[in-house]
Design an enzyme around this catalytic site. Structure first.
Site, PDB file in Angstrom:
ATOM      1  N   ASP A  36       0.821  -1.199   0.000  1.00 15.76           N
ATOM      2  CA  ASP A  36       0.000   0.000   0.000  1.00 15.76           C
ATOM      3  C   ASP A  36       0.858   1.254   0.000  1.00 15.76           C
ATOM      4  O   ASP A  36       2.080   1.204   0.197  1.00 15.76           O
ATOM      5  CB  ASP A  36      -0.908   0.022   1.235  1.00 15.76           C
ATOM      6  CG  ASP A  36      -1.892  -1.131   1.236  1.00 15.76           C
ATOM      7  OD1 ASP A  36      -2.249  -1.595   0.140  1.00 15.76           O
ATOM      8  OD2 ASP A  36      -2.298  -1.564   2.327  1.00 15.76           O
TER       9      ASP A  36
ATOM     10  N   TYR B  92       7.215 -10.262   6.415  1.00 13.45           N
ATOM     11  CA  TYR B  92       6.906  -8.870   6.722  1.00 13.45           C
ATOM     12  C   TYR B  92       7.462  -8.498   8.091  1.00 13.45           C
ATOM     13  O   TYR B  92       7.507  -9.325   9.002  1.00 13.45           O
ATOM     14  CB  TYR B  92       5.392  -8.631   6.727  1.00 13.45           C
ATOM     15  CG  TYR B  92       4.781  -8.520   5.356  1.00 13.45           C
ATOM     16  CD1 TYR B  92       4.692  -7.297   4.698  1.00 13.45           C
ATOM     17  CD2 TYR B  92       4.281  -9.650   4.696  1.00 13.45           C
ATOM     18  CE1 TYR B  92       4.126  -7.194   3.441  1.00 13.45           C
ATOM     19  CE2 TYR B  92       3.707  -9.554   3.438  1.00 13.45           C
ATOM     20  CZ  TYR B  92       3.634  -8.319   2.820  1.00 13.45           C
ATOM     21  OH  TYR B  92       3.086  -8.224   1.563  1.00 13.45           O
TER      22      TYR B  92
END
Length: 518
Positions: free
Chosen positions: A113, A225
Protein backbone atom coordinates in the site's frame (compact mmCIF):
# COMPACT_ATOMS: atom_id res chain seq x y z
CA UNK A 1 27.45 41.34 -24.95
CA UNK A 2 30.05 40.13 -22.47
CA UNK A 3 27.89 41.02 -19.51
CA UNK A 4 24.90 39.25 -21.09
CA UNK A 5 26.98 36.10 -21.68
CA UNK A 6 28.25 36.27 -18.10
CA UNK A 7 24.72 36.40 -16.77
CA UNK A 8 23.77 33.43 -18.95
CA UNK A 9 26.63 31.27 -17.69
CA UNK A 10 26.53 32.35 -14.04
CA UNK A 11 24.16 29.56 -12.96
CA UNK A 12 26.12 26.55 -14.18
CA UNK A 13 29.61 27.51 -15.35
CA UNK A 14 31.22 26.60 -12.01
CA UNK A 15 29.52 23.20 -11.80
CA UNK A 16 31.64 20.07 -12.24
CA UNK A 17 30.86 17.53 -14.92
CA UNK A 18 29.58 15.07 -12.28
CA UNK A 19 27.28 17.70 -10.76
CA UNK A 20 25.79 18.55 -14.16
CA UNK A 21 25.18 14.89 -14.98
CA UNK A 22 23.56 14.32 -11.57
CA UNK A 23 21.27 17.33 -12.09
CA UNK A 24 20.22 16.15 -15.56
CA UNK A 25 19.49 12.64 -14.28
CA UNK A 26 17.43 14.09 -11.45
CA UNK A 27 15.40 16.17 -13.89
CA UNK A 28 14.82 13.09 -16.07
CA UNK A 29 13.58 11.06 -13.11
CA UNK A 30 11.43 13.85 -11.66
CA UNK A 31 9.70 14.43 -15.00
CA UNK A 32 8.87 10.73 -15.45
CA UNK A 33 7.66 9.79 -11.97
CA UNK A 34 3.92 10.05 -12.53
CA UNK A 35 3.33 8.49 -15.92
CA UNK A 36 4.52 5.78 -18.25
CA UNK A 37 6.52 7.55 -20.93
CA UNK A 38 6.06 6.60 -24.61
CA UNK A 39 9.07 6.24 -26.85
CA UNK A 40 10.18 9.60 -28.21
CA UNK A 41 9.81 10.33 -31.91
CA UNK A 42 13.03 9.93 -33.82
CA UNK A 43 14.66 7.72 -31.19
CA UNK A 44 13.79 4.35 -32.75
CA UNK A 45 15.49 1.37 -31.17
CA UNK A 46 15.12 -2.01 -32.84
CA UNK A 47 14.36 -4.29 -29.90
CA UNK A 48 13.75 -7.21 -32.26
CA UNK A 49 17.43 -7.24 -33.27
CA UNK A 50 18.50 -7.97 -29.71
CA UNK A 51 18.17 -11.21 -27.74
CA UNK A 52 16.07 -11.32 -24.60
CA UNK A 53 16.17 -13.29 -21.40
CA UNK A 54 13.86 -13.66 -18.44
CA UNK A 55 15.20 -12.38 -15.15
CA UNK A 56 14.08 -11.59 -11.62
CA UNK A 57 14.98 -8.27 -10.00
CA UNK A 58 15.18 -7.82 -6.23
CA UNK A 59 14.91 -4.25 -5.00
CA UNK A 60 14.13 -2.06 -2.00
CA UNK A 61 12.14 1.14 -1.83
CA UNK A 62 10.99 3.76 0.66
CA UNK A 63 7.21 3.53 0.66
CA UNK A 64 6.51 6.99 2.04
CA UNK A 65 7.66 8.44 -1.29
CA UNK A 66 5.18 6.42 -3.38
CA UNK A 67 1.50 5.77 -3.92
CA UNK A 68 2.00 2.05 -3.43
CA UNK A 69 3.78 -0.64 -5.42
CA UNK A 70 1.25 -1.32 -8.19
CA UNK A 71 0.96 0.93 -11.25
CA UNK A 72 -2.38 2.73 -11.51
CA UNK A 73 -3.99 3.79 -14.77
CA UNK A 74 -5.57 6.81 -13.08
CA UNK A 75 -3.52 9.77 -11.90
CA UNK A 76 -2.18 9.29 -8.37
CA UNK A 77 -1.02 11.93 -5.81
CA UNK A 78 2.40 10.28 -5.70
CA UNK A 79 4.21 8.13 -8.29
CA UNK A 80 3.92 4.35 -8.00
CA UNK A 81 6.96 2.12 -7.61
CA UNK A 82 6.06 0.10 -10.72
CA UNK A 83 5.59 3.27 -12.76
CA UNK A 84 9.04 4.57 -11.85
CA UNK A 85 10.62 1.14 -12.45
CA UNK A 86 8.94 0.80 -15.84
CA UNK A 87 10.23 4.19 -16.92
CA UNK A 88 13.77 3.29 -15.80
CA UNK A 89 13.65 0.03 -17.76
CA UNK A 90 12.46 1.82 -20.91
CA UNK A 91 14.90 4.69 -20.47
CA UNK A 92 17.75 2.17 -20.41
CA UNK A 93 16.15 0.32 -23.36
CA UNK A 94 15.88 -2.93 -21.46
CA UNK A 95 12.19 -3.24 -22.41
CA UNK A 96 10.05 -1.81 -25.20
CA UNK A 97 7.78 0.98 -23.86
CA UNK A 98 5.28 0.44 -26.68
CA UNK A 99 4.63 -3.14 -25.49
CA UNK A 100 3.65 -2.10 -21.97
CA UNK A 101 3.69 -4.34 -18.92
CA UNK A 102 2.14 -7.26 -20.79
CA UNK A 103 4.75 -7.15 -23.54
CA UNK A 104 7.59 -7.93 -21.15
CA UNK A 105 5.67 -10.47 -19.04
CA UNK A 106 5.83 -8.25 -15.94
CA UNK A 107 4.92 -9.98 -12.66
CA UNK A 108 5.34 -8.72 -9.10
CA UNK A 109 5.68 -10.84 -5.98
CA UNK A 110 3.11 -8.77 -4.11
CA UNK A 111 1.48 -5.40 -3.74
CA UNK A 112 2.23 -2.90 -0.99
CA UNK A 113 0.00 0.00 0.00
CA UNK A 114 0.85 3.67 -0.04
CA UNK A 115 3.49 4.35 2.61
CA UNK A 116 4.56 0.69 2.96
CA UNK A 117 8.21 -0.03 2.17
CA UNK A 118 10.08 -3.09 0.93
CA UNK A 119 13.57 -4.42 1.49
CA UNK A 120 13.25 -7.46 -0.77
CA UNK A 121 10.45 -6.95 -3.28
CA UNK A 122 10.77 -9.01 -6.51
CA UNK A 123 9.52 -8.68 -10.07
CA UNK A 124 10.11 -11.03 -13.01
CA UNK A 125 10.14 -9.96 -16.66
CA UNK A 126 11.80 -10.33 -20.06
CA UNK A 127 14.60 -7.85 -20.72
CA UNK A 128 17.15 -7.13 -23.40
CA UNK A 129 20.32 -9.20 -23.06
CA UNK A 130 23.90 -8.74 -24.25
CA UNK A 131 24.50 -12.50 -24.41
CA UNK A 132 23.53 -13.76 -27.85
CA UNK A 133 24.64 -17.39 -27.48
CA UNK A 134 25.22 -17.71 -31.21
CA UNK A 135 21.82 -16.40 -32.29
CA UNK A 136 22.19 -13.59 -34.82
CA UNK A 137 19.20 -12.26 -36.82
CA UNK A 138 19.51 -12.77 -40.60
CA UNK A 139 19.80 -9.56 -42.59
CA UNK A 140 16.79 -10.56 -44.71
CA UNK A 141 14.74 -11.05 -41.53
CA UNK A 142 15.45 -7.65 -40.01
CA UNK A 143 12.25 -6.03 -41.32
CA UNK A 144 10.10 -8.93 -40.08
CA UNK A 145 11.74 -8.91 -36.66
CA UNK A 146 11.41 -5.16 -36.42
CA UNK A 147 7.71 -5.27 -37.16
CA UNK A 148 7.19 -7.95 -34.53
CA UNK A 149 9.00 -6.00 -31.81
CA UNK A 150 10.23 -7.99 -28.82
CA UNK A 151 10.37 -11.74 -28.78
CA UNK A 152 7.38 -13.71 -27.62
CA UNK A 153 8.28 -15.75 -24.52
CA UNK A 154 6.53 -18.71 -26.16
CA UNK A 155 9.28 -18.70 -28.81
CA UNK A 156 12.02 -19.13 -26.24
CA UNK A 157 12.84 -22.53 -24.79
CA UNK A 158 14.02 -23.40 -21.28
CA UNK A 159 17.76 -23.22 -21.90
CA UNK A 160 18.43 -20.28 -19.64
CA UNK A 161 20.27 -18.15 -18.69
CA UNK A 162 21.51 -18.05 -22.32
CA UNK A 163 18.86 -17.18 -24.86
CA UNK A 164 18.10 -19.76 -27.55
CA UNK A 165 15.32 -19.58 -30.10
CA UNK A 166 13.49 -22.24 -32.04
CA UNK A 167 14.47 -22.48 -35.70
CA UNK A 168 10.90 -21.64 -36.71
CA UNK A 169 10.96 -18.21 -35.11
CA UNK A 170 11.87 -14.95 -36.80
CA UNK A 171 15.51 -15.44 -35.77
CA UNK A 172 17.83 -17.75 -37.66
CA UNK A 173 20.34 -20.01 -35.91
CA UNK A 174 22.81 -19.83 -38.82
CA UNK A 175 25.91 -17.94 -37.68
CA UNK A 176 29.06 -17.32 -39.68
CA UNK A 177 32.56 -17.60 -38.16
CA UNK A 178 33.03 -13.82 -38.35
CA UNK A 179 29.70 -13.27 -36.65
CA UNK A 180 30.59 -15.68 -33.83
CA UNK A 181 33.69 -13.67 -33.02
CA UNK A 182 31.55 -10.62 -32.29
CA UNK A 183 29.07 -12.36 -29.99
CA UNK A 184 28.91 -10.79 -26.52
CA UNK A 185 30.09 -13.01 -23.68
CA UNK A 186 29.25 -10.79 -20.69
CA UNK A 187 25.85 -9.61 -19.56
CA UNK A 188 24.50 -6.10 -19.21
CA UNK A 189 25.25 -4.81 -15.67
CA UNK A 190 21.55 -4.56 -14.88
CA UNK A 191 22.01 -3.24 -11.33
CA UNK A 192 24.38 -0.41 -12.25
CA UNK A 193 22.43 0.55 -15.37
CA UNK A 194 19.10 0.81 -13.55
CA UNK A 195 20.37 2.42 -10.36
CA UNK A 196 21.94 5.22 -12.41
CA UNK A 197 18.51 6.39 -13.57
CA UNK A 198 16.35 5.38 -10.60
CA UNK A 199 15.78 7.79 -7.71
CA UNK A 200 17.68 7.00 -4.52
CA UNK A 201 14.42 5.87 -2.90
CA UNK A 202 14.45 2.75 -5.13
CA UNK A 203 17.57 0.58 -5.32
CA UNK A 204 18.07 -2.63 -7.31
CA UNK A 205 20.09 -4.90 -5.04
CA UNK A 206 20.29 -8.20 -6.97
CA UNK A 207 19.13 -10.01 -10.09
CA UNK A 208 18.86 -13.61 -11.22
CA UNK A 209 18.33 -15.45 -14.49
CA UNK A 210 15.11 -17.47 -14.27
CA UNK A 211 13.30 -20.06 -16.35
CA UNK A 212 10.55 -19.15 -18.79
CA UNK A 213 7.93 -20.63 -16.43
CA UNK A 214 9.15 -18.68 -13.39
CA UNK A 215 6.66 -16.29 -11.80
CA UNK A 216 7.68 -13.72 -9.19
CA UNK A 217 4.24 -14.15 -7.69
CA UNK A 218 3.36 -17.83 -7.96
CA UNK A 219 6.89 -19.24 -7.57
CA UNK A 220 7.31 -17.45 -4.23
CA UNK A 221 7.59 -19.89 -1.31
CA UNK A 222 7.17 -17.39 1.51
CA UNK A 223 6.82 -13.69 2.23
CA UNK A 224 8.36 -12.07 5.29
CA UNK A 225 6.91 -8.87 6.72
CA UNK A 226 8.28 -6.69 9.51
CA UNK A 227 6.39 -4.07 11.49
CA UNK A 228 8.48 -1.70 13.63
CA UNK A 229 7.16 0.00 16.76
CA UNK A 230 8.48 1.54 20.00
CA UNK A 231 7.63 -0.13 23.32
CA UNK A 232 6.21 2.82 25.23
CA UNK A 233 5.50 2.49 28.93
CA UNK A 234 1.78 1.88 28.32
CA UNK A 235 2.38 -1.04 25.94
CA UNK A 236 2.88 -4.58 27.30
CA UNK A 237 5.18 -6.69 25.15
CA UNK A 238 4.38 -9.95 27.06
CA UNK A 239 0.66 -9.52 26.35
CA UNK A 240 1.40 -8.93 22.67
CA UNK A 241 3.66 -12.00 22.56
CA UNK A 242 0.86 -14.11 24.06
CA UNK A 243 -1.40 -13.04 21.20
CA UNK A 244 1.28 -13.46 18.52
CA UNK A 245 1.83 -17.13 19.40
CA UNK A 246 -1.72 -17.90 18.26
CA UNK A 247 -0.99 -16.86 14.68
CA UNK A 248 1.29 -19.80 13.79
CA UNK A 249 -0.44 -22.43 11.67
CA UNK A 250 -3.30 -22.32 9.15
CA UNK A 251 -6.13 -19.99 10.16
CA UNK A 252 -9.12 -18.14 8.75
CA UNK A 253 -8.11 -14.46 8.53
CA UNK A 254 -11.34 -12.97 7.11
CA UNK A 255 -11.69 -10.80 10.24
CA UNK A 256 -8.06 -9.73 10.06
CA UNK A 257 -7.92 -8.26 6.57
CA UNK A 258 -9.72 -5.66 4.44
CA UNK A 259 -12.58 -7.22 2.51
CA UNK A 260 -12.51 -6.10 -1.12
CA UNK A 261 -15.19 -7.38 -3.46
CA UNK A 262 -13.11 -6.58 -6.56
CA UNK A 263 -10.69 -9.34 -5.57
CA UNK A 264 -13.49 -11.95 -5.35
CA UNK A 265 -11.67 -14.01 -2.71
CA UNK A 266 -13.62 -16.90 -1.23
CA UNK A 267 -10.81 -18.64 0.64
CA UNK A 268 -9.40 -16.77 3.63
CA UNK A 269 -7.26 -19.58 4.99
CA UNK A 270 -3.58 -18.59 5.11
CA UNK A 271 -0.65 -20.42 6.66
CA UNK A 272 1.72 -18.61 9.03
CA UNK A 273 5.03 -20.43 9.52
CA UNK A 274 6.66 -17.95 11.91
CA UNK A 275 5.44 -15.10 14.14
CA UNK A 276 7.38 -13.34 16.87
CA UNK A 277 8.13 -9.99 18.49
CA UNK A 278 11.78 -9.17 19.14
CA UNK A 279 13.67 -6.15 20.41
CA UNK A 280 15.97 -4.19 18.16
CA UNK A 281 19.31 -3.01 19.52
CA UNK A 282 19.39 0.15 21.65
CA UNK A 283 19.04 3.37 19.71
CA UNK A 284 20.06 6.66 21.28
CA UNK A 285 17.53 8.62 19.24
CA UNK A 286 14.70 6.44 20.63
CA UNK A 287 15.49 6.72 24.34
CA UNK A 288 12.60 9.12 24.95
CA UNK A 289 9.95 6.82 23.47
CA UNK A 290 11.28 3.45 24.63
CA UNK A 291 13.22 0.64 22.93
CA UNK A 292 12.27 -0.35 19.40
CA UNK A 293 10.64 -3.70 18.68
CA UNK A 294 9.77 -5.51 15.47
CA UNK A 295 6.89 -7.86 14.72
CA UNK A 296 8.08 -10.58 12.32
CA UNK A 297 5.47 -12.47 10.30
CA UNK A 298 6.29 -15.12 7.70
CA UNK A 299 3.69 -16.93 5.59
CA UNK A 300 3.12 -18.39 2.17
CA UNK A 301 0.68 -15.65 1.16
CA UNK A 302 -1.19 -12.76 2.73
CA UNK A 303 -4.61 -11.18 2.32
CA UNK A 304 -5.23 -7.51 1.59
CA UNK A 305 -3.97 -5.43 4.58
CA UNK A 306 -3.65 -8.59 6.69
CA UNK A 307 -0.48 -7.54 8.54
CA UNK A 308 -1.80 -4.06 9.35
CA UNK A 309 -5.07 -5.50 10.68
CA UNK A 310 -3.22 -8.00 12.87
CA UNK A 311 -0.96 -5.25 14.18
CA UNK A 312 -3.99 -3.12 15.13
CA UNK A 313 -5.29 -5.95 17.33
CA UNK A 314 -1.83 -6.44 18.88
CA UNK A 315 -1.78 -2.76 19.86
CA UNK A 316 -5.18 -3.16 21.56
CA UNK A 317 -3.93 -6.21 23.43
CA UNK A 318 -0.65 -4.57 24.41
CA UNK A 319 -2.53 -1.51 25.69
CA UNK A 320 -4.60 -3.69 28.01
CA UNK A 321 -7.83 -2.90 26.16
CA UNK A 322 -8.29 -6.47 24.91
CA UNK A 323 -7.22 -9.87 26.16
CA UNK A 324 -4.78 -11.92 24.04
CA UNK A 325 -7.42 -14.56 23.30
CA UNK A 326 -9.45 -11.99 21.31
CA UNK A 327 -7.12 -12.83 18.42
CA UNK A 328 -8.22 -16.49 18.63
CA UNK A 329 -11.87 -15.37 18.50
CA UNK A 330 -11.23 -13.25 15.41
CA UNK A 331 -9.71 -16.29 13.68
CA UNK A 332 -12.77 -18.35 14.69
CA UNK A 333 -14.96 -17.27 11.79
CA UNK A 334 -16.36 -20.62 10.67
CA UNK A 335 -18.85 -22.24 13.10
CA UNK A 336 -18.40 -25.56 11.29
CA UNK A 337 -14.66 -25.56 12.03
CA UNK A 338 -14.27 -24.02 15.51
CA UNK A 339 -10.85 -22.92 16.74
CA UNK A 340 -9.76 -24.79 19.89
CA UNK A 341 -8.63 -22.73 22.92
CA UNK A 342 -4.98 -21.75 22.82
CA UNK A 343 -4.82 -22.14 26.60
CA UNK A 344 -7.08 -24.28 28.83
CA UNK A 345 -10.14 -22.45 30.07
CA UNK A 346 -10.12 -19.68 27.47
CA UNK A 347 -13.50 -18.70 26.04
CA UNK A 348 -13.25 -18.47 22.26
CA UNK A 349 -16.23 -16.84 20.56
CA UNK A 350 -17.39 -17.40 16.99
CA UNK A 351 -16.94 -14.17 14.99
CA UNK A 352 -18.42 -14.71 11.52
CA UNK A 353 -18.27 -11.01 10.55
CA UNK A 354 -15.52 -8.48 11.06
CA UNK A 355 -16.03 -5.96 13.88
CA UNK A 356 -15.27 -2.33 13.19
CA UNK A 357 -11.72 -1.19 14.03
CA UNK A 358 -9.00 0.91 12.45
CA UNK A 359 -6.01 -0.92 11.02
CA UNK A 360 -2.47 0.10 11.91
CA UNK A 361 -0.57 2.83 10.05
CA UNK A 362 1.36 1.60 6.98
CA UNK A 363 4.59 3.57 7.46
CA UNK A 364 6.34 1.08 9.85
CA UNK A 365 5.47 -1.93 7.66
CA UNK A 366 8.17 -3.44 5.42
CA UNK A 367 8.00 -6.35 3.00
CA UNK A 368 11.29 -7.74 4.23
CA UNK A 369 11.89 -10.65 1.89
CA UNK A 370 10.34 -12.87 -0.76
CA UNK A 371 11.67 -16.44 -0.65
CA UNK A 372 12.22 -18.77 -3.60
CA UNK A 373 13.66 -22.23 -4.16
CA UNK A 374 17.42 -22.18 -4.70
CA UNK A 375 16.98 -24.01 -7.99
CA UNK A 376 14.61 -21.29 -9.21
CA UNK A 377 16.71 -18.20 -8.47
CA UNK A 378 20.42 -17.59 -8.02
CA UNK A 379 20.76 -14.01 -6.84
CA UNK A 380 23.81 -12.23 -8.11
CA UNK A 381 25.24 -8.74 -8.44
CA UNK A 382 27.10 -6.99 -11.23
CA UNK A 383 30.87 -7.36 -11.43
CA UNK A 384 32.58 -4.92 -9.09
CA UNK A 385 33.56 -1.71 -10.91
CA UNK A 386 37.29 -1.43 -11.68
CA UNK A 387 39.29 0.28 -8.98
CA UNK A 388 42.45 2.29 -9.46
CA UNK A 389 44.48 4.96 -7.78
CA UNK A 390 42.53 8.19 -7.75
CA UNK A 391 39.17 6.60 -8.64
CA UNK A 392 36.39 9.12 -9.02
CA UNK A 393 33.47 9.64 -6.70
CA UNK A 394 31.08 8.35 -9.37
CA UNK A 395 32.84 4.96 -9.31
CA UNK A 396 32.68 4.76 -5.53
CA UNK A 397 29.00 5.65 -5.33
CA UNK A 398 28.03 3.17 -8.05
CA UNK A 399 28.29 0.43 -5.43
CA UNK A 400 24.83 -0.33 -4.00
CA UNK A 401 26.13 -0.74 -0.47
CA UNK A 402 27.82 2.65 -0.55
CA UNK A 403 24.61 4.23 -1.83
CA UNK A 404 22.43 2.65 0.86
CA UNK A 405 25.00 3.45 3.56
CA UNK A 406 24.91 7.09 2.54
CA UNK A 407 21.10 7.13 2.63
CA UNK A 408 21.13 5.47 6.07
CA UNK A 409 23.66 7.95 7.42
CA UNK A 410 21.54 10.92 6.36
CA UNK A 411 18.46 9.27 7.85
CA UNK A 412 20.23 8.67 11.18
CA UNK A 413 21.33 12.29 11.31
CA UNK A 414 17.76 13.46 10.69
CA UNK A 415 16.53 11.04 13.37
CA UNK A 416 19.00 12.33 15.95
CA UNK A 417 18.03 15.93 15.16
CA UNK A 418 14.33 15.09 15.53
CA UNK A 419 15.13 13.41 18.84
CA UNK A 420 16.79 16.58 20.07
CA UNK A 421 13.76 18.59 18.98
CA UNK A 422 11.67 16.30 21.20
CA UNK A 423 14.05 16.75 24.13
CA UNK A 424 14.05 20.52 23.68
CA UNK A 425 10.24 20.67 23.70
CA UNK A 426 9.98 18.50 26.83
CA UNK A 427 11.04 21.48 28.93
CA UNK A 428 7.79 23.23 28.04
CA UNK A 429 5.36 20.49 26.95
CA UNK A 430 4.19 17.10 28.21
CA UNK A 431 4.30 14.01 26.02
CA UNK A 432 1.27 13.73 23.69
CA UNK A 433 0.03 10.80 25.81
CA UNK A 434 0.41 9.91 29.48
CA UNK A 435 2.27 6.63 30.00
CA UNK A 436 1.05 4.34 32.76
CA UNK A 437 3.50 2.62 35.15
CA UNK A 438 3.47 -1.12 34.69
CA UNK A 439 5.86 -4.06 35.04
CA UNK A 440 6.21 -7.08 32.77
CA UNK A 441 5.66 -9.44 35.73
CA UNK A 442 2.02 -8.52 36.19
CA UNK A 443 -0.91 -8.77 33.82
CA UNK A 444 -2.35 -5.30 33.57
CA UNK A 445 -6.05 -5.01 34.24
CA UNK A 446 -7.85 -3.45 31.29
CA UNK A 447 -10.15 -1.52 33.64
CA UNK A 448 -7.15 0.55 34.72
CA UNK A 449 -6.96 1.98 31.23
CA UNK A 450 -10.73 2.44 31.04
CA UNK A 451 -10.64 4.75 34.06
CA UNK A 452 -8.55 7.31 32.19
CA UNK A 453 -10.45 10.45 31.17
CA UNK A 454 -9.10 10.20 27.61
CA UNK A 455 -7.77 7.06 26.00
CA UNK A 456 -4.92 7.17 23.52
CA UNK A 457 -4.98 3.99 21.45
CA UNK A 458 -1.78 3.39 19.40
CA UNK A 459 -2.09 2.55 15.71
CA UNK A 460 1.62 2.71 14.83
CA UNK A 461 4.18 5.32 13.78
CA UNK A 462 3.49 7.44 16.85
CA UNK A 463 -0.16 7.97 15.87
CA UNK A 464 -2.86 7.55 18.54
CA UNK A 465 -6.66 7.48 18.41
CA UNK A 466 -8.09 9.67 21.17
CA UNK A 467 -11.42 8.57 22.62
CA UNK A 468 -13.32 9.11 25.85
CA UNK A 469 -14.86 5.64 25.90
CA UNK A 470 -13.62 2.29 24.72
CA UNK A 471 -16.05 -0.29 23.35
CA UNK A 472 -14.73 -3.87 23.57
CA UNK A 473 -13.92 -5.24 20.13
CA UNK A 474 -16.46 -8.09 20.11
CA UNK A 475 -19.25 -5.75 21.23
CA UNK A 476 -18.86 -3.41 18.27
CA UNK A 477 -20.98 -3.22 15.14
CA UNK A 478 -19.95 -5.76 12.51
CA UNK A 479 -19.75 -5.52 8.77
CA UNK A 480 -21.19 -7.76 6.07
CA UNK A 481 -20.06 -11.30 5.47
CA UNK A 482 -17.37 -11.84 2.85
CA UNK A 483 -19.94 -13.53 0.61
CA UNK A 484 -22.20 -10.45 0.78
CA UNK A 485 -19.26 -8.13 -0.02
CA UNK A 486 -18.35 -10.22 -3.09
CA UNK A 487 -21.94 -10.36 -4.34
CA UNK A 488 -22.46 -6.62 -3.92
CA UNK A 489 -19.38 -5.95 -6.04
CA UNK A 490 -20.48 -8.43 -8.72
CA UNK A 491 -23.87 -6.74 -9.01
CA UNK A 492 -22.37 -3.24 -8.96
CA UNK A 493 -18.94 -2.26 -10.19
CA UNK A 494 -18.12 -5.76 -11.40
CA UNK A 495 -21.14 -5.87 -13.68
CA UNK A 496 -20.28 -2.46 -15.13
CA UNK A 497 -16.69 -3.58 -15.67
CA UNK A 498 -17.79 -6.66 -17.62
CA UNK A 499 -20.12 -4.59 -19.80
CA UNK A 500 -17.35 -2.10 -20.53
CA UNK A 501 -14.89 -4.87 -21.40
CA UNK A 502 -17.41 -6.55 -23.71
CA UNK A 503 -17.89 -3.28 -25.58
CA UNK A 504 -14.13 -3.03 -25.98
CA UNK A 505 -13.98 -6.62 -27.28
CA UNK A 506 -11.75 -7.89 -24.48
CA UNK A 507 -11.68 -11.54 -23.45
CA UNK A 508 -12.35 -11.54 -19.70
CA UNK A 509 -13.05 -14.28 -17.18
CA UNK A 510 -16.41 -14.63 -15.47
CA UNK A 511 -16.88 -12.58 -12.32
CA UNK A 512 -17.38 -15.82 -10.43
CA UNK A 513 -13.97 -17.15 -11.49
CA UNK A 514 -11.87 -14.09 -10.63
CA UNK A 515 -9.77 -14.84 -7.56
CA UNK A 516 -6.84 -12.58 -6.83
CA UNK A 517 -4.71 -13.78 -3.91
CA UNK A 518 -1.99 -11.82 -2.18
Amino acid sequence: MASSRSRTLSKYHNWTREELIAQLEKLDVDSSQHEILPRKEGSFFNFASHPRRKIALKFCYSGQEYNGMAFQKDKTPLPTVEGVLFNALTQTRLIDPNKGFEGCGWERCGRTDRGVSAAGQVISLWVRSAINDGIIPDSDQTETASSQGVLNPDDVNDELPLLTVDAGSSFSSRVTRSQRSSIATSEIPYIQVLNRVLPSTIRIIAWSPVAETFSARFSCQFRHYKYFFPATKDLSIPRMEDAVGRLVGSHDFRNLCTLDGSRQIDNYIRHISHAEISQIGPDESAMDIGPMYVFNLIGNAFLYNQVRNIMAILFLVGSGLEEPHVLSSLMNGDPKNPVPPYRPGEKIEVVDRKPSYQMAIGLPLVLWDCGYLTEDVKWQTDDDPPTATGETESVITSNVRHQLSSIYMRSRIRSVIDGHFLRASSRYHDLPYTPLPFTDDEARDATLTHEKTTLNIPVGAGVHIRTAKYIPLLNRARGDTSEAVNERWRQGRGKKRLERQKLQGEDTPSLHTINIAS
